[in-house]
Design an enzyme around this catalytic site. Sequence first.
Site, mmCIF file in Angstrom:
data_model
loop_
_atom_site.group_PDB
_atom_site.id
_atom_site.type_symbol
_atom_site.label_atom_id
_atom_site.label_comp_id
_atom_site.label_asym_id
_atom_site.label_seq_id
_atom_site.Cartn_x
_atom_site.Cartn_y
_atom_site.Cartn_z
ATOM 1 N N HIS A 167 -3.868 -10.072 54.383
ATOM 2 C CA HIS A 167 -5.121 -9.716 53.715
ATOM 3 C C HIS A 167 -5.673 -8.425 54.301
ATOM 4 O O HIS A 167 -5.856 -8.293 55.516
ATOM 5 C CB HIS A 167 -6.125 -10.866 53.839
ATOM 6 C CG HIS A 167 -5.720 -12.043 52.998
ATOM 7 N ND1 HIS A 167 -5.898 -13.341 53.369
ATOM 8 C CD2 HIS A 167 -5.114 -12.072 51.783
ATOM 9 C CE1 HIS A 167 -5.437 -14.135 52.410
ATOM 10 N NE2 HIS A 167 -4.948 -13.394 51.447
ATOM 11 N N GLU A 170 -8.490 -7.910 57.000
ATOM 12 C CA GLU A 170 -8.414 -8.722 58.217
ATOM 13 C C GLU A 170 -7.755 -7.911 59.337
ATOM 14 O O GLU A 170 -6.723 -8.286 59.909
ATOM 15 C CB GLU A 170 -7.711 -10.044 57.883
ATOM 16 C CG GLU A 170 -8.522 -10.807 56.816
ATOM 17 C CD GLU A 170 -7.854 -12.045 56.231
ATOM 18 O OE1 GLU A 170 -6.806 -12.468 56.763
ATOM 19 O OE2 GLU A 170 -8.375 -12.589 55.237
ATOM 20 N N HIS A 296 -4.645 -14.511 60.256
ATOM 21 C CA HIS A 296 -5.725 -14.149 59.334
ATOM 22 C C HIS A 296 -7.030 -14.100 60.108
ATOM 23 O O HIS A 296 -7.104 -14.512 61.258
ATOM 24 C CB HIS A 296 -5.845 -15.203 58.218
ATOM 25 C CG HIS A 296 -4.729 -15.159 57.224
ATOM 26 N ND1 HIS A 296 -4.878 -14.681 55.953
ATOM 27 C CD2 HIS A 296 -3.431 -15.528 57.335
ATOM 28 C CE1 HIS A 296 -3.717 -14.757 55.317
ATOM 29 N NE2 HIS A 296 -2.817 -15.275 56.140
ATOM 30 N N GLU A 369 -6.636 -18.560 61.796
ATOM 31 C CA GLU A 369 -7.809 -17.803 61.360
ATOM 32 C C GLU A 369 -8.533 -17.404 62.639
ATOM 33 O O GLU A 369 -9.071 -18.250 63.346
ATOM 34 C CB GLU A 369 -8.725 -18.666 60.484
ATOM 35 C CG GLU A 369 -8.102 -19.102 59.174
ATOM 36 C CD GLU A 369 -8.193 -18.073 58.060
ATOM 37 O OE1 GLU A 369 -8.713 -16.955 58.310
ATOM 38 O OE2 GLU A 369 -7.747 -18.386 56.948
#
Length: 407
Positions: A167, A170, A296, A369
């Site tokens: 992404h 990120e 991420h 994450e």
Amino acid sequence: MRTRTCTAAALAALLVLTTGGQAGAAQPDGPQVYEVAGTGSAQQRTEVARTGADILDSTGGTTTVIAGPAEAAQLRALGFDVKALGKVDRPQGAETVEDFPAGYTGYHTYAETQTELQKAVANYPSLTKLGSAGNSYQGRALSLLKISDNAATDENEPEVLFTCNQHAREHLTTEMCLRIVQRLTSGYATDSAIKRLVDSTEIWVVPSVNPDGSEYDISGGTFHSWRKNRQGSGTDTNRNWGYQWGCCGGSSGSTSSETYRGTAPFSAPEAKAVADWVTSRKIGGVQQIKTHIDFHTYSELVLWPFGYTYADTAPGLTAAEAQKFQTLGRQMAATNGYTPQQSSDLYITDGSVNDWMWATHKIWSFTFEMYPKGSNPGFYPRDTQIVPQTTRNDKAVDILINAAITG
Ligand code: 0X9
Ligand code: CA
Ligand code: CA
Ligand code: ZN
């Protein structure tokens, strides 16, 4: 449930900047940031995700999303209480990249990332080998650094994969991959634990799976909260992998959506290139790669498959295997303070990298994450956070590498 304080400073990083003028103006009917109340359960968050809205984080029953006007209308029609926080800036003109904005220049642009990889090869020639998994939609190399003793030789050692920056916005994840490169190479001569890991495995690092999106996100000297690749209106590469693609309402068929799944499995050249490269590591019928983390941001979570179903077990994922995912995931989370959970506990995703890696290749594949927990500072922590937040994952990275050795 955590509570979250959403400060003006946090939103400033996400929302359109009204000064400067060099970045393109926000589109009149363009995407906006919204808070959606009444979303405490995974089922409710999946309902939100199903509209095609892009979930940024969720705490205390409130979910922050980026949504287009149609998605926002759909959310209201579903009965959610939806509050607009402001527009995001999406330039349409020239995409020139000099550097990250002031306060963020410690982050690496695509060119700087390439230079770091080249420096690693120059400084540690026997420990490293630089290659590419293929090219992005706009033709940038998806660089791939191998780290091992005798890196030039394909030795019979278990292999490990780290991927970052699927992404675009990120950016902290690119730094995470660069940290892995820097630590495993510079620590090799002096740190016996690192030496053991590097000697007994072959470690592959892809610092940016989505370089086009990442460059676009910093173009013109401001951030644009861009997530997808740069093919047409953009495909969410983490909805484009070829296992249960588009099966379950965990992605969108609408090109404007932030979670657009693309026209077909692996229609995004970035996902296709990395997948084909992983498949090429199946040698003599045996997949060489044993473990994988896809980094991420944000929310501080350790996630494991499957994402396409709420069920803990499914065809191709036995109770014993699910148990092993949990054990390994929890072990890693105990070292960095993240919350460990099955990825669908967050919301349903289909076509994600982890589901494909596990289902197709039986690779123990996790999503991390990273920092922060909530929308302050969201995708855009100052560069002073790079060292603490990447170092924070050193132990978890070592556990993941060791898991490839022990099986
Ligand atoms: O939605 C995503 O792609 C990831 N979250 S993010 O905020 N970085 O976009 C989570 C993916 C987790 N899903 C699976 N691992 N299946
Ligand atoms: Ca080796
Ligand atoms: Ca090998
Ligand atoms: Zn992401």
